[in-house]
Scaffold this motif. Structure first.
Motif, short mmCIF file in Angstrom:
data_model
loop_
_atom_site.label_atom_id
_atom_site.label_comp_id
_atom_site.label_asym_id
_atom_site.label_seq_id
_atom_site.Cartn_x
_atom_site.Cartn_y
_atom_site.Cartn_z
N HIS A 85 -3.39 -2.41 -1.08
CA HIS A 85 -3.09 -0.91 -1.20
C HIS A 85 -3.56 -0.35 0.22
CE1 HIS A 85 -1.15 1.01 -4.25
NE2 HIS A 85 -2.04 0.35 -5.16
N HIS A 187 -2.64 4.71 -11.70
CA HIS A 187 -4.07 4.01 -11.44
C HIS A 187 -5.11 4.85 -12.08
CE1 HIS A 187 -1.53 2.74 -7.76
NE2 HIS A 187 -2.31 1.64 -7.85
N HIS A 215 1.07 -2.41 -10.81
CA HIS A 215 -0.13 -1.68 -10.70
C HIS A 215 -0.47 -0.82 -11.94
CE1 HIS A 215 -0.58 -2.29 -6.15
NE2 HIS A 215 0.50 -3.10 -6.47
N ASN A 237 -2.07 -6.12 -11.17
CA ASN A 237 -3.41 -5.81 -10.62
C ASN A 237 -4.50 -5.06 -11.55
OD1 ASN A 237 -2.09 -6.26 -8.25
ND2 ASN A 237 -2.67 -4.34 -7.23
ZN LIG Z 1 -2.22 -0.19 -7.06
#
Ligand SMILES: [Zn+2]
Length: 296
Positions: A85, A187, A215, A237
């Motif tokens: 990122h 996230h 993600h 991730n």
């Molecule tokens: Zn991410």
């Protein structure tokens, strides 16, 4: 025998062929990088060690490459070191120059065409060193974080789901090696949508040749992760889960020590817990025992 750090291409090709995903775990220092690799070794799994922009100042890019390479020599599994990122093209370039075999350039908060232009330039740079590039289209939100770069987005918290046609175009014009998709995760500790958009994922997979990346997997039921892998996710991730264990371990040590703890004891605890957590993720992702014993 020793082996160099590998790129995403090398580590994800067998995952594409055999239908599993490789975990990308966020390190912050030598100890946590070592814990991630130790866990992967115990599970006979390939592994991706990630450094994000928040972790970059801990050791710096060059030290990170040297330390992770040195530690990887103790293990007999493929290890990819990946910059996670980065919204700063100069930082991505610096990572490539420092020897990162893989990077993510994230211009996903910008308009699609600008995202494609920035990404394309990074792909051209990466080709010179043989490194691989991940990029994102759509936007997986960061509800709990505000960063300077997020100001380019009208609402930094809010995810925008990936449009399959836009994803197909983006991959074609940029030449990236892996695509991060927004299908309902978020996230941090925010769970995002209760149900992932599997139909969207299937449509993206149908149109896009490169491996897909998930993600924001923390907090997702293993069944949802497994379903996403069945539908084409090849890299998952993991960051928040690990960060939480780190924080909890420190908090417990502080409490038990009534305001003081011996740092090394706490770090050893963190390593043990990171190994256990990373092993659990590897089990869910299906990359366990994918490394065939090369007979010593
Ligand atoms: Zn991410």
């Amino acid at each position: 025998m020793t082996r160099p750090l590998v790129s995403l291409r090398e580590i994800l090709a067998p995952a594409e062929a055999d239908g599993y995903a490789v975990g990308a775990f966020i390190m912050c220092n030598a100890e946590t990088a070592d814990a991630i690799m130790a866990a992967a070794q115990q599970e006979k799994s390939p592994v991706i060690v990630m450094l994000g922009p928040k972790e970059e100042p801990v050791l710096g890019l060059q030290n990170t490459v040297q330390i992770v390479s040195t530690l990887a020599h103790n293990y007999d599994i493929p290890v990819c070191l990946h910059l996670d990122h980065s919204r700063d093209p100069a930082q991505v370039q610096a990572a490539l120059e420092a020897g990162f075999p893989s990077v993510m350039v994230d211009a996903s908060s910008r308009p699609d065409e600008e995202n494609a232009q920035i990404t394309r330039r990074i792909v051209e740079l990466a080709r010179k060193t043989g490194a691989t590039v991940e990029a994102e289209i759509g936007f997986v939100g960061f509800p709990e974080m505000t960063t300077e770069a997020d100001n380019t987005n009208s609402n930094p918290a809010e995810s925008r789901l990936t449009q399959p046609a836009a994803a197909e175009h983006f991959v074609r014009v940029t030449g990236i090696d892996a695509l991060a998709v927004s299908i309902g995760t978020a996230h941090g500790r925010n769970p995002g949508r209760p149900e992932l958009d599997f139909q969207r994922l299937a449509e993206i997979e149908r149109r896009v040749e490169v491996p897909l990346v998930l993600h924001g997997a923390t907090g997702r039921a293993p069944d949802q992760i497994r379903r996403a892998i069945q539908l084409g996710i090849r890299k998952v991730n993991v960051a928040t889960d690990l960060a939480r264990v780190f924080a909890d371990t420190m908090a417990e040590a502080l409490q038990e020590g009534q305001g003081f703890f011996w740092h090394a004891d706490a770090i050893v605890q963190v390593k043990q817990r990171w190994v256990a957590l990373t092993r659990r993720w590897i089990e869910v992702l299906g990359s366990k025992c994918q490394i065939v014993d090369r007979g010593g």
